[in-house]
Design an enzyme around this catalytic site. Structure first.
Site, PDB file in Angstrom:
ATOM      1  N   LYS A 105       0.825  -1.170  -0.129  1.00 22.32           N
ATOM      2  CA  LYS A 105       0.133  -0.097  -0.099  1.00 22.32           C
ATOM      3  C   LYS A 105       0.845   1.101  -0.022  1.00 22.32           C
ATOM      4  CE  LYS A 105      -2.056  -1.295   3.982  1.00 22.32           C
ATOM      5  NZ  LYS A 105      -1.508  -2.695   4.108  1.00 22.32           N
ATOM      6  N   ARG A 136     -10.500   0.327   8.358  1.00 25.07           N
ATOM      7  CA  ARG A 136     -10.180  -1.205   8.519  1.00 25.07           C
ATOM      8  C   ARG A 136     -11.190  -2.181   9.210  1.00 25.07           C
ATOM      9  NH1 ARG A 136      -3.841  -2.120   8.590  1.00 25.07           N
ATOM     10  NH2 ARG A 136      -3.164  -0.281   7.956  1.00 25.07           N
ATOM     11  N   ARG A 181      11.511  -5.449   5.078  1.00 22.76           N
ATOM     12  CA  ARG A 181      11.117  -3.808   4.754  1.00 22.76           C
ATOM     13  C   ARG A 181      12.087  -3.248   5.561  1.00 22.76           C
ATOM     14  NH1 ARG A 181       5.359  -1.693   5.404  1.00 22.76           N
ATOM     15  NH2 ARG A 181       5.605  -3.203   7.091  1.00 22.76           N
ATOM     16  N   ARG A 199      10.788  -1.127  11.292  1.00 25.36           N
ATOM     17  CA  ARG A 199       9.589  -0.887  12.373  1.00 25.36           C
ATOM     18  C   ARG A 199       9.494  -1.920  13.192  1.00 25.36           C
ATOM     19  NH1 ARG A 199       4.430   0.041   8.200  1.00 25.36           N
ATOM     20  NH2 ARG A 199       3.647  -1.418   9.851  1.00 25.36           N
ATOM     21  N   ARG A 203      -0.952  -9.510  12.715  1.00 17.93           N
ATOM     22  CA  ARG A 203      -1.472  -8.439  11.805  1.00 17.93           C
ATOM     23  C   ARG A 203      -2.314  -8.897  10.603  1.00 17.93           C
ATOM     24  NH1 ARG A 203       3.922  -5.475  10.676  1.00 17.93           N
ATOM     25  NH2 ARG A 203       2.712  -4.484   8.979  1.00 17.93           N
TER      26      ARG A 203
HETATM   27  P1  AP5 Z   1       4.612  -1.372   1.894  1.00 19.36           P
HETATM   28  O1  AP5 Z   1       4.285  -0.541   0.548  1.00 19.36           O
HETATM   29  O2  AP5 Z   1       5.518  -1.037   2.916  1.00 19.36           O
HETATM   30  O3  AP5 Z   1       3.308  -2.334   2.111  1.00 19.36           O
HETATM   31  P2  AP5 Z   1       2.004  -1.724   3.029  1.00 19.36           P
HETATM   32  O4  AP5 Z   1       0.892  -2.543   2.741  1.00 19.36           O
HETATM   33  O5  AP5 Z   1       2.064  -0.202   3.141  1.00 19.36           O
HETATM   34  O6  AP5 Z   1       2.499  -2.132   4.507  1.00 19.36           O
HETATM   35  P3  AP5 Z   1       2.373  -1.877   5.975  1.00 19.36           P
HETATM   36  O7  AP5 Z   1       2.954  -3.024   6.853  1.00 19.36           O
HETATM   37  O8  AP5 Z   1       2.459  -0.583   6.176  1.00 19.36           O
HETATM   38  O9  AP5 Z   1       0.671  -2.203   6.210  1.00 19.36           O
HETATM   39  P4  AP5 Z   1       0.067  -2.465   7.422  1.00 19.36           P
HETATM   40  O10 AP5 Z   1      -1.381  -2.395   6.946  1.00 19.36           O
HETATM   41  O11 AP5 Z   1       0.096  -3.631   8.323  1.00 19.36           O
HETATM   42  O12 AP5 Z   1       0.805  -1.123   8.485  1.00 19.36           O
HETATM   43  P5  AP5 Z   1       0.158   0.393   9.041  1.00 19.36           P
HETATM   44  O13 AP5 Z   1       1.252   1.026   9.052  1.00 19.36           O
HETATM   45  O14 AP5 Z   1      -0.831   0.566   8.044  1.00 19.36           O
HETATM   46  O15 AP5 Z   1       5.557  -2.638   1.373  1.00 19.36           O
HETATM   47  C1  AP5 Z   1       6.170  -3.846   2.219  1.00 19.36           C
HETATM   48  C2  AP5 Z   1       7.368  -4.182   1.567  1.00 19.36           C
HETATM   49  O16 AP5 Z   1       7.320  -4.892   0.468  1.00 19.36           O
HETATM   50  C3  AP5 Z   1       8.497  -2.976   1.573  1.00 19.36           C
HETATM   51  O17 AP5 Z   1       9.829  -3.249   1.883  1.00 19.36           O
HETATM   52  C4  AP5 Z   1       8.277  -2.808  -0.147  1.00 19.36           C
HETATM   53  O18 AP5 Z   1       9.651  -2.354  -0.438  1.00 19.36           O
HETATM   54  C5  AP5 Z   1       8.088  -4.041  -0.655  1.00 19.36           C
HETATM   55  N1  AP5 Z   1       7.124  -4.209  -1.765  1.00 19.36           N
HETATM   56  C6  AP5 Z   1       6.193  -3.448  -2.136  1.00 19.36           C
HETATM   57  N2  AP5 Z   1       5.652  -3.753  -3.136  1.00 19.36           N
HETATM   58  C7  AP5 Z   1       6.271  -4.855  -3.795  1.00 19.36           C
HETATM   59  C8  AP5 Z   1       6.427  -5.458  -4.857  1.00 19.36           C
HETATM   60  N3  AP5 Z   1       5.389  -5.475  -5.792  1.00 19.36           N
HETATM   61  N4  AP5 Z   1       7.037  -6.317  -5.018  1.00 19.36           N
HETATM   62  C9  AP5 Z   1       7.997  -6.619  -4.296  1.00 19.36           C
HETATM   63  N5  AP5 Z   1       8.283  -6.102  -3.065  1.00 19.36           N
HETATM   64  C10 AP5 Z   1       7.373  -4.763  -2.744  1.00 19.36           C
HETATM   65  O19 AP5 Z   1      -0.409  -0.250  10.243  1.00 19.36           O
HETATM   66  C11 AP5 Z   1       0.370  -0.731  11.228  1.00 19.36           C
HETATM   67  C12 AP5 Z   1      -0.533  -0.923  12.425  1.00 19.36           C
HETATM   68  O20 AP5 Z   1      -1.291   0.224  12.968  1.00 19.36           O
HETATM   69  C13 AP5 Z   1      -1.827  -1.896  12.405  1.00 19.36           C
HETATM   70  O21 AP5 Z   1      -1.212  -3.241  12.398  1.00 19.36           O
HETATM   71  C14 AP5 Z   1      -2.838  -1.546  13.381  1.00 19.36           C
HETATM   72  O22 AP5 Z   1      -2.220  -1.789  14.656  1.00 19.36           O
HETATM   73  C15 AP5 Z   1      -2.624  -0.009  13.348  1.00 19.36           C
HETATM   74  N6  AP5 Z   1      -3.322   0.806  12.378  1.00 19.36           N
HETATM   75  C16 AP5 Z   1      -3.263   1.222  11.094  1.00 19.36           C
HETATM   76  N7  AP5 Z   1      -4.443   1.644  10.685  1.00 19.36           N
HETATM   77  C17 AP5 Z   1      -5.510   1.354  11.637  1.00 19.36           C
HETATM   78  C18 AP5 Z   1      -6.853   1.508  11.440  1.00 19.36           C
HETATM   79  N8  AP5 Z   1      -7.408   2.013  10.549  1.00 19.36           N
HETATM   80  N9  AP5 Z   1      -7.330   1.256  12.462  1.00 19.36           N
HETATM   81  C19 AP5 Z   1      -6.650   0.795  13.801  1.00 19.36           C
HETATM   82  N10 AP5 Z   1      -5.558   0.443  13.768  1.00 19.36           N
HETATM   83  C20 AP5 Z   1      -4.739   0.750  12.745  1.00 19.36           C
END
Ligand code: AP5
Length: 297
Positions: A86, A162, A197, A226, A237
């Protein structure tokens, strides 16, 4: 790459959200209300018999037509499992379409960095791979969505909503996306992506040790990981993601655009680009049709 075409129904949905062309029921020449130059023409030729009192209502109608023709900024949601890409895609979308990127995870990490009570509470949930309670996250996202830059440039909402309750909070405010992008990635790849990552704290750029390695030694030496990017935590997660995703999908089914996220980031973006560009093209066509209808009336 199989990208679902169900977003076409989204186009018709966003069409219904567009402001309708105001009905102009007087016998005035509406073309004359459209611009200053044509209004002058109207004044001199078509309105010769009207008294000078015609001008205020005509001006009001002109404002209405211009309002109807004003393009609404684009609204995009992107969803997917942890590490589905994402954040990576948001960077590319933002660069191409100029939308304001709002990441719920980034907002929460920024709150944690302030050391506030909300931040401390959020971190407890994030460490367990659970959703942070609505009372913290909903207000945070809502406040950001209300900022003038968002109203001006449109939004790209990443990782929100979410859960059903978060989606309903937006619905209650009348906030709906033009397109809901769902990245689909197999679970084995997700774990590999999380563990590899790395983040550049200086530029905010996301790297992957295998798939997107840092450009040079200097960057490599400052990369951070992270706190929730371990194999153990990503499994928690993922569980949370699968428990909630269906209820969110149900709300946005009509504007859903599924993208295979298993391929390279460039290939993923090519599909997303097609989806968003289609929406923009359709919005442009609808705007032109609305303008033409307004002029013809
Ligand atoms: P990346 O682009 O970083 O992936 P992402 O989908 O953004 O991953 P996140 O881990 O950030 O998602 P998440 O939903 O778990 O975390 P968030 O911070 O939102 O890519 C990942 C890796 O893959 C990178 O190294 C990249 O280079 C590589 N990559 C990408 N695309 C690729 C491809 N096509 N091919 C090869 N490699 C690739 O949330 C964290 C926490 O916050 C949650 O667990 C929760 O506790 C809380 N939280 C967040 N939002 C909410 C909400 N709305 N409500 C309640 N709690 C929430």
């Amino acid at each position: 790459m199989a990208a679902s075409l169900s977003y076409f129904s989204g186009v018709s949905l966003s069409a219904t959200e567009k402001p309708s062309i105001p009905s102009l029921s007087t016998s005035h020449n509406r073309r004359a209300c459209f611009s200053n130059s044509s209004r002058n023409k109207y004044k001199h030729h078509d309105c010769a018999s009207l008294s000078s009192r015609w001008k205020p209502p005509c001006t009001a109608r002109a404002i209405k037509i211009v309002a109807a023709a004003k393009k609404e900024p684009l609204k995009v949601m992107i969803a997917g499992a942890p590490a589905s890409g994402k954040g990576t895609q948001c960077e590319l979308i933002k660069n191409k379409f100029g939308l304001v990127h709002i990441s719920a995870g980034d907002l929460l990490r920024a709150e944690i960095a302030t050391g506030s009570e909300n931040g401390k509470k959020a971190k407890e949930f994030m460490e367990k791979g659970m959703l942070v309670p609505d009372e913290i996250v909903v207000m945070m996202v809502k406040d950001r969505l209300m900022k003038p830059d968002v109203e001006q440039n449109g939004w790209l909402l990443d990782g929100y909503p979410r859960s059903l309750s978060q989606a309903m909070a937006l619905e209650n405010l009348g906030i709906r996306p033009d397109i809901f992008i769902l990245l689909e990635v197999s679970d084995e790849l997700l774990v590999e992506r999380v563990v590899g990552r790395r983040l550049d704290p200086v530029t905010g750029k996301i790297y992957h040790l295998k798939y997107s390695p840092p450009e040079n030694e200097e960057i490599a030496s400052r990369l951070t990981q992270r706190f929730d990017d371990t194999e153990e935590k990503v499994k928690l997660r993922l569980k949370t993601h699968y428990q909630n995703v269906e209820s969110v999908i149900a709300i946005y089914e009509s504007v859903m655009f599924k993208v295979n996220g298993d391929v390279s980031k460039e290939e993923v973006f090519a599909e997303i680009d097609k989806g968003i560009s289609s929406i923009l093209e359709n919005n442009r066509t609808l705007d032109s049709a609305s303008m033409a209808a307004g002029v013809a009336q």
